[in-house]
Design a protein around this motif. Structure first.
Motif, mmCIF file in Angstrom:
data_model
loop_
_atom_site.group_PDB
_atom_site.id
_atom_site.type_symbol
_atom_site.label_atom_id
_atom_site.label_comp_id
_atom_site.label_asym_id
_atom_site.label_seq_id
_atom_site.Cartn_x
_atom_site.Cartn_y
_atom_site.Cartn_z
ATOM 1 N N ILE A 1 -1.054 8.565 -4.650
ATOM 2 C CA ILE A 1 -0.918 9.631 -3.662
ATOM 3 C C ILE A 1 0.556 9.791 -3.338
ATOM 4 O O ILE A 1 1.261 8.799 -3.140
ATOM 5 C CB ILE A 1 -1.682 9.263 -2.373
ATOM 6 N N LEU A 2 1.014 11.040 -3.266
ATOM 7 C CA LEU A 2 2.421 11.292 -2.972
ATOM 8 C C LEU A 2 2.530 12.288 -1.837
ATOM 9 O O LEU A 2 1.841 13.315 -1.829
ATOM 10 C CB LEU A 2 3.117 11.867 -4.214
ATOM 11 N N ASP B 1 0.815 -1.209 0.000
ATOM 12 C CA ASP B 1 0.000 0.000 0.000
ATOM 13 C C ASP B 1 0.853 1.266 0.000
ATOM 14 O O ASP B 1 0.429 2.311 -0.502
ATOM 15 C CB ASP B 1 -0.894 0.017 1.250
ATOM 16 N N ILE B 2 2.010 1.187 0.622
ATOM 17 C CA ILE B 2 2.831 2.387 0.805
ATOM 18 C C ILE B 2 4.287 2.071 0.505
ATOM 19 O O ILE B 2 4.851 1.130 1.076
ATOM 20 C CB ILE B 2 2.728 2.897 2.265
ATOM 21 N N PRO C 1 -0.199 2.279 -4.490
ATOM 22 C CA PRO C 1 -1.087 3.438 -4.606
ATOM 23 C C PRO C 1 -0.608 4.676 -3.850
ATOM 24 O O PRO C 1 -1.200 5.745 -4.010
ATOM 25 C CB PRO C 1 -2.392 2.929 -4.008
ATOM 26 N N SER C 2 0.432 4.571 -3.043
ATOM 27 C CA SER C 2 0.881 5.762 -2.306
ATOM 28 C C SER C 2 2.370 5.705 -2.011
ATOM 29 O O SER C 2 2.936 4.636 -1.776
ATOM 30 C CB SER C 2 0.090 5.928 -1.008
ATOM 31 N N VAL C 3 2.990 6.875 -2.036
ATOM 32 C CA VAL C 3 4.439 6.994 -1.894
ATOM 33 C C VAL C 3 4.761 8.081 -0.877
ATOM 34 O O VAL C 3 4.162 9.161 -0.895
ATOM 35 C CB VAL C 3 5.081 7.371 -3.246
#
Lengths: 211, 211
Positions: A192-193, A151-152, A175-177
């Motif tokens: 998402i960043l 997820d991250i 999906p997110s960084v």
DNA sequence: GTGTGTGAAAGTATTCACAGCC
DNA sequence: GGCTGTGAATACTTTCACACAC
């Protein structure tokens, strides 16, 4: 009205505050406090009581008029608001000093973040224990992401390779960084960043020191 | 109107953006570009041209109508706006992995931040080289701050001692603190505090992942 | 024509203040 | 009495749109 039903219109400034409220409430809970008013909590986190009530009102009604908030209950509700009533799978890419420092942070698991692996391009650290099981080679990044449903992705690589690593992670489905590398990265739309940036922080201090 | 004369009313949201503009302009300068319009710069940093023009207008008039901005000149002006036309003295307190990682960051000096020393409580690392000359014992903190006129204390100690260290640094005259320790610290009024907080960042990602 | 600088408009966020409930 | 939840008011930020300079 069901709690957690209005997430579509939560001001973005509210979100980081929720996490502060949660942290402070967990501290109070550990000290044995059972009830808190918006005034007391506001004093603790350095804000305005109305701000807290308004922030909470985007998600539901969690208090008792004339009394305040029951801490155990409010913690549960805040965790739901923040998506912390489930767990998230994270990886760290870049096992240098910074990556290792983050991996050692006890507080990942406490809030439901599972750090599943670290990745590094350098052969010399592959397999070494950096706090979260063996470090894996970057070649295995995509496969690991797909197999484990990451997820991250927390990025602590050198600046030069950060954007490329982020592109690879996102393309593989992350999906997110959370980017700690000293570049202004970007990700394509649905991802998402967030960026944590020493240089920007120093410049902000410089600005206010200079005023 | 003299540049830099309106600092009293600069929106706080403008300040971090200025640092992004500066970074992007320095990149462009390195690529040999000499002129840029607010539209081009906006595209590069992912914002609106009017935002850039408005942000700059708080400080003066730096562009040429019909042409755009001369990059060398705009960089100089932005540096003045951000207080980067002088140098600032910084120390890092806490020489663990995180402190060492930050100390190794090449980009301190590049923007005029002099990292003068690192401090640590543990006897075993005193005197070791962690990237910025020898590590000093925490007992010498106050004396060093007073003797060297420290502007910025970067705190990377364990959570348990962070608030106490911050209090000591501020009491000794440090006007600004950048806290990486995983606590919500506070400083007394005239001092400036910024927090970089992994746990909050993860919770923000969690919130948006959950939406 | 092109692109800045800036008032005015639109959009967000915070704070006030009070009705309603304990 | 005390404190929440919230519409209304205020404050702040971003975006628009255009006069003006090159």
């Amino acid at each position: 009205m069901p709690a957690n039903s209005k997430k579509h219109s939560v001001p973005s400034a509210t979100v980081p505050r929720l996490s502060q409220y949660l942290r402070k409430l967990q501290e109070m809970q550990a000290r044995g406090t059972t009830t808190v008013s918006s005034r007391q909590l506001a004093e603790e986190v350095g804000t305005n009581p109305a701000q807290i009530r308004k922030d909470l009102s985007y998600f539901g009604e969690f208090g008792i008029r004339g009394v305040g908030y029951e801490i155990d209950h409010l913690i549960d509700e805040l965790k739901k608001c923040l998506g912390l009533d489930r767990s998230w799978n994270a990886i760290i890419i870049g096992s240098g000093k910074l990556g290792t420092a983050l991996a050692r942070y006890r507080g990942f698991e406490k809030q439901g973040f599972n750090l599943l692996a670290m990745f590094d391009a350098s052969k010399s650290v592959i397999g070494k224990n950096r706090g979260v099981g063996p470090v894996l080679p970057t070649d295995q990044l995509e496969q690991f992401i797909r197999e484990h449903g990451i997820d991250i992705a927390i990025v602590t690589t050198p600046a030069g390779v950060a954007q490329n690593i982020i592109d690879r992670a996102v393309a593989a489905g992350v999906p997110s960084v959370l980017n700690f590398a000293p570049i202004r990265a970007h990700v394509d739309k649905p991802a998402i960043l967030r960026q944590v940036d020493l240089s920007t922080e120093l410049m902000i201090l410089s600005f206010y020191l200079n005023s």
